[in-house]
Design a protein around this motif. Structure first.
Motif, PDB file in Angstrom:
ATOM      1  N   SER A   1       0.900  -1.271  -0.038  1.00 30.43           N
ATOM      2  CA  SER A   1       0.030   0.051   0.131  1.00 30.43           C
ATOM      3  C   SER A   1       0.861   1.137   0.033  1.00 30.43           C
ATOM      4  CB  SER A   1      -0.909  -0.005   0.959  1.00 30.43           C
ATOM      5  OG  SER A   1      -0.088  -0.005   2.248  1.00 30.43           O
TER       6      SER A   1
ATOM      7  N   THR B   1     -11.946  -2.183   3.625  1.00 27.83           N
ATOM      8  CA  THR B   1     -11.233  -1.610   2.303  1.00 27.83           C
ATOM      9  C   THR B   1     -11.989  -1.250   1.225  1.00 27.83           C
ATOM     10  OG1 THR B   1      -9.665  -3.324   3.165  1.00 27.83           O
ATOM     11  CG2 THR B   1      -9.206  -2.299   1.017  1.00 27.83           C
TER      12      THR B   1
ATOM     13  N   THR C   1     -13.840   2.022   1.872  1.00 27.90           N
ATOM     14  CA  THR C   1     -12.815   3.012   1.797  1.00 27.90           C
ATOM     15  C   THR C   1     -12.353   3.472   0.416  1.00 27.90           C
ATOM     16  OG1 THR C   1     -11.663   2.320   3.934  1.00 27.90           O
ATOM     17  CG2 THR C   1     -10.266   3.634   2.448  1.00 27.90           C
TER      18      THR C   1
ATOM     19  N   ALA D   1      -7.437  -1.942   8.385  1.00 25.35           N
ATOM     20  CA  ALA D   1      -8.146  -3.189   7.509  1.00 25.35           C
ATOM     21  C   ALA D   1      -7.051  -4.237   7.462  1.00 25.35           C
ATOM     22  CB  ALA D   1      -8.701  -2.570   6.255  1.00 25.35           C
TER      23      ALA D   1
ATOM     24  N   LEU E   1      -7.201   1.924   5.347  1.00 25.03           N
ATOM     25  CA  LEU E   1      -6.473   0.801   4.653  1.00 25.03           C
ATOM     26  C   LEU E   1      -5.479   0.022   5.606  1.00 25.03           C
ATOM     27  CD1 LEU E   1      -5.957   2.236   1.332  1.00 25.03           C
ATOM     28  CD2 LEU E   1      -7.827   0.823   1.997  1.00 25.03           C
TER      29      LEU E   1
END
Lengths: 205, 101
Positions: free
Chosen positions: A129, B46, B49, B12, B9
């Motif tokens: 991410s 997620t 989001t 999660a 995120l």
């Protein structure tokens, strides 16, 4: 949503809305993490199920914080109201809570390896991410969230664009109900043909 | 105005990690099922989001479908556990080899 309401009520501007959004996020995150660790660490399955409720309520709070009000309600009703009750029912029905597995761990290194694997997976997700720019994709492909109520937008989307998947979930639910009946059916004679003593014996079996 | 999406995120991802670890660590089949629910909830978070970040209703519709599939999955899974338990008291994952037939 909550933040917007608070700001509108007090009229003190965006600062309070910002603070309240963070407060809701923090409370939700605390509930989620407490519940998740409880599910994994507590020995008694009943306690695990109750901790699962705490996690689900935390997730519902985060949904509210992200203006997904309908999904927050559904989260509470379906998950906390139906699925956890089903879990508790099966735990009580099978009396699993009184039975503690006495046998030793068959593979000795499993637990440390499992924790290691979980940490690696978590690190991988966080690094991905960080490195990838996931949220730079195309905007509102299936329709925008803005300009209307959450429920209205979701309903329009499900009954137009996602109509076929929606119908397939209906088929899936019917199949699941039939499967549950078939799997939990007793073989042999039906209860109406049995004497009360036989019924008692069959229930305990 | 609102909390940045990255925080959700990360939350999660942590929830998913706890669920995955619990699935591997616990031996009670029912608790393993609960850990799967934790992972499903992490993915739902997620989805919501990204629905907010990308301003797309598709993410919320996906959560709706995930909820339905999770309900069906729990119903069938618990029915399998009840059937297994009736045949032989087997609440731990080590004894599922009786499903071999």
């Amino acid at each position: 949503m909550t933040a917007a309401l608070l700001a509108a009520a007090t009229g003190s501007g965006a600062h309070l809305a910002h603070a309240s959004a963070w407060a809701v996020f923090g409370v939700g995150a605390a509930l989620i993490l407490t519940g998740a660790f409880g599910v994994v660490l507590l020995r008694n399955p009943v306690h695990s199920a109750l901790m699962l409720v705490i996690t689900l309520i935390g997730v519902a709070l985060e949904f509210i914080d992200e203006s997904a009000d309908f999904l927050a309600a559904v989260q509470i009703i379906v998950y906390a109201g139906a699925i956890v009750i089903l879990f508790l029912f099966v735990i009580m029905f099978l009396a699993v809570d009184r039975r503690e597995p006495a046998a030793p761990e068959p593979t000795r290194a499993q637990r440390p390896l499992a924790v290691l694997l979980g940490l690696v997976a978590l690190a991988e997700l966080l690094i991905l991410s960080r490195v990838q720019h996931w949220s730079s994709g195309a905007h509102h492909v299936a329709g925008s969230l803005k300009g209307g109520e959450d429920v209205q937008k979701l309903g329009e989307s499900i009954f137009t664009r996602y109509l076929l998947p929606f119908e397939m979930t209906a088929a899936l639910l019917v199949i699941a109900v039939v499967a549950a009946v078939v799997l939990s059916r007793r073989h042999g004679r039906v209860a109406a043909e049995m004497s009360p003593a036989e019924q008692e014996e069959a229930t305990l079996r | 105005m609102t909390v940045p999406g990255a925080w959700y995120l990360v939350l999660a991802a942590v929830l998913f990690g706890i669920g995955a670890t619990g699935l591997l660590v616990r031996r009670n089949v029912l608790v393993m099922f609960m850990c799967i629910e934790l992972m499903l909830n992490a993915v739902n978070l997620t989805f919501v989001t990204f629905a907010r970040l990308l301003d797309d209703i598709g993410g919320q519709a996906s959560v709706f479908f995930v909820l339905v599939v999770a309900a069906a999955e729990v119903v069938v899974g618990l029915a399998i556990i009840v059937a297994m338990f009736r045949r032989r008291a087997a609440a731990t994952a080590d004894e599922i080899h009786i499903l071999k037939g």
